[in-house]
Design a protein around this motif. Structure first.
Motif, PDB file in Angstrom:
ATOM      1  N   ARG A 141       1.776   3.698  10.564  1.00  0.00           N
ATOM      2  CA  ARG A 141       0.906   4.495   9.681  1.00  0.00           C
ATOM      3  C   ARG A 141       0.765   5.920  10.193  1.00  0.00           C
ATOM      4  N   ARG A 142       0.598   6.083  11.515  1.00  0.00           N
ATOM      5  CA  ARG A 142       0.512   7.439  12.086  1.00  0.00           C
ATOM      6  C   ARG A 142       1.806   8.201  11.825  1.00  0.00           C
ATOM      7  N   TRP A 143       2.935   7.544  12.058  1.00  0.00           N
ATOM      8  CA  TRP A 143       4.230   8.180  11.828  1.00  0.00           C
ATOM      9  C   TRP A 143       4.367   8.581  10.352  1.00  0.00           C
ATOM     10  N   LEU A 144       4.038   7.651   9.451  1.00  0.00           N
ATOM     11  CA  LEU A 144       4.168   7.913   8.019  1.00  0.00           C
ATOM     12  C   LEU A 144       3.248   9.053   7.585  1.00  0.00           C
TER      13      LEU A 144
ATOM     14  N   ALA B 104       1.484  16.107  -6.335  1.00  0.00           N
ATOM     15  CA  ALA B 104       0.950  14.866  -6.886  1.00  0.00           C
ATOM     16  C   ALA B 104       1.690  13.700  -6.231  1.00  0.00           C
ATOM     17  N   VAL B 105       0.951  12.674  -5.863  1.00  0.00           N
ATOM     18  CA  VAL B 105       1.536  11.473  -5.263  1.00  0.00           C
ATOM     19  C   VAL B 105       1.285  10.311  -6.207  1.00  0.00           C
ATOM     20  N   VAL B 106       2.340   9.573  -6.521  1.00  0.00           N
ATOM     21  CA  VAL B 106       2.216   8.396  -7.373  1.00  0.00           C
ATOM     22  C   VAL B 106       1.753   7.231  -6.514  1.00  0.00           C
ATOM     23  N   ASN B 107       0.667   6.615  -6.935  1.00  0.00           N
ATOM     24  CA  ASN B 107       0.140   5.446  -6.243  1.00  0.00           C
ATOM     25  C   ASN B 107       0.619   4.212  -6.983  1.00  0.00           C
ATOM     26  N   HIS B 108       1.710   3.646  -6.482  1.00  0.00           N
ATOM     27  CA  HIS B 108       2.218   2.406  -7.068  1.00  0.00           C
ATOM     28  C   HIS B 108       2.884   1.601  -5.982  1.00  0.00           C
ATOM     29  N   ASN B 109       2.619   0.322  -5.999  1.00  0.00           N
ATOM     30  CA  ASN B 109       3.250  -0.564  -5.040  1.00  0.00           C
ATOM     31  C   ASN B 109       3.592  -1.856  -5.742  1.00  0.00           C
ATOM     32  N   GLU B 110       4.863  -2.152  -5.779  1.00  0.00           N
ATOM     33  CA  GLU B 110       5.345  -3.305  -6.529  1.00  0.00           C
ATOM     34  C   GLU B 110       5.538  -4.554  -5.675  1.00  0.00           C
ATOM     35  N   ILE B 111       5.103  -4.534  -4.425  1.00  0.00           N
ATOM     36  CA  ILE B 111       5.257  -5.695  -3.550  1.00  0.00           C
ATOM     37  C   ILE B 111       4.248  -6.758  -3.954  1.00  0.00           C
ATOM     38  N   GLU B 112       4.706  -7.996  -4.038  1.00  0.00           N
ATOM     39  CA  GLU B 112       3.864  -9.095  -4.507  1.00  0.00           C
ATOM     40  C   GLU B 112       2.725  -9.431  -3.541  1.00  0.00           C
TER      41      GLU B 112
ATOM     42  N   ARG C 230      -2.036  -7.694   0.019  1.00  0.00           N
ATOM     43  CA  ARG C 230      -2.648  -6.804   1.004  1.00  0.00           C
ATOM     44  C   ARG C 230      -1.995  -5.424   1.022  1.00  0.00           C
ATOM     45  N   PHE C 231      -0.743  -5.318   0.601  1.00  0.00           N
ATOM     46  CA  PHE C 231      -0.070  -4.035   0.682  1.00  0.00           C
ATOM     47  C   PHE C 231      -0.593  -2.983  -0.291  1.00  0.00           C
ATOM     48  N   PRO C 232      -0.842  -3.299  -1.572  1.00  0.00           N
ATOM     49  CA  PRO C 232      -1.401  -2.251  -2.426  1.00  0.00           C
ATOM     50  C   PRO C 232      -2.712  -1.694  -1.878  1.00  0.00           C
ATOM     51  N   ASN C 233      -3.571  -2.575  -1.366  1.00  0.00           N
ATOM     52  CA  ASN C 233      -4.826  -2.090  -0.810  1.00  0.00           C
ATOM     53  C   ASN C 233      -4.594  -1.258   0.438  1.00  0.00           C
ATOM     54  N   LEU C 234      -3.662  -1.652   1.297  1.00  0.00           N
ATOM     55  CA  LEU C 234      -3.358  -0.860   2.491  1.00  0.00           C
ATOM     56  C   LEU C 234      -2.755   0.488   2.102  1.00  0.00           C
ATOM     57  N   TYR C 235      -1.917   0.505   1.080  1.00  0.00           N
ATOM     58  CA  TYR C 235      -1.342   1.771   0.630  1.00  0.00           C
ATOM     59  C   TYR C 235      -2.432   2.658   0.017  1.00  0.00           C
ATOM     60  N   ASN C 236      -3.339   2.061  -0.762  1.00  0.00           N
ATOM     61  CA  ASN C 236      -4.477   2.825  -1.294  1.00  0.00           C
ATOM     62  C   ASN C 236      -5.276   3.429  -0.154  1.00  0.00           C
TER      63      ASN C 236
END
Length: 168
Positions: A35-38, A59-67, A70-76
């Motif tokens: 996360r720090r690197w990203l 503008a950054v698109v907030n979309h995560n298609e992983i099933e 936990r990942f969409p929330n972590l990306y948010n």
């Protein structure tokens, strides 16, 4: 360019092996070092856009298609952390996806179709045009209205269309 749109999602969230992080393992967004690197990658990219390209809106698109839920929330969460350090506008495809059948736009959950048969979309359907018309263009226009209205001239932004998509 006056406007830059960054669309990450799956590539940023899951299954990366950055050369800058020692070792041969793959990381996902739940790893603090990754996360720090990203975050540094995003911040460097934004700084480049602003300093050398004189971009007026990022503008950054907030979309995560992983099933995995936990990942969409972590990306948010990651995007919220990033916004605390650097200003950008969030184009929320997750919100649009929660109100429409996103698979009608992204047949494989990741890619749009382009009007000719390809690996992930074996028909002549063209969901790219429809996603642009129904979500992307209205969302980006709303971002410009809010953040950089001088770039719009006299344009009136369309509303996001949540009606079911009619495939070609």
């Amino acid at each position: 360019a006056d406007v830059v749109v960054v669309w990450g999602g799956k590539w940023d969230v899951f299954g990366r092996d950055p050369l800058e992080i020692p070792g041969d393992e793959f990381f996902d967004i739940s790893d603090a070092e990754y996360r720090r690197w990203l975050k540094n990658e995003y911040l460097s990219l934004f700084a480049h856009f602003r300093k050398f390209e004189r971009v007026k809106l990022i503008a950054v698109v907030n979309h995560n298609e992983i099933e995995d839920e936990r990942f969409p929330n972590l990306y948010n969460d990651f995007l919220l952390e990033l916004r605390a350090e650097q200003e950008f506008y969030l184009l929320d495809l997750n919100e649009f996806s929660s109100r429409v059948d996103i698979r009608s736009y992204l047949p494989d959950g990741v890619h749009v179709s382009f009007g000719k048969p390809i690996d992930w979309s074996p028909t002549d359907d063209n969901s790219a045009i429809d996603l642009n018309t129904n979500w992307f263009e209205p969302a980006l226009c709303a971002a410009l209205e809010e953040e950089a209205p001088q770039l719009l001239s006299n344009l009136t932004c369309p509303e996001i269309d949540y009606s079911p998509r009619q495939k070609n």
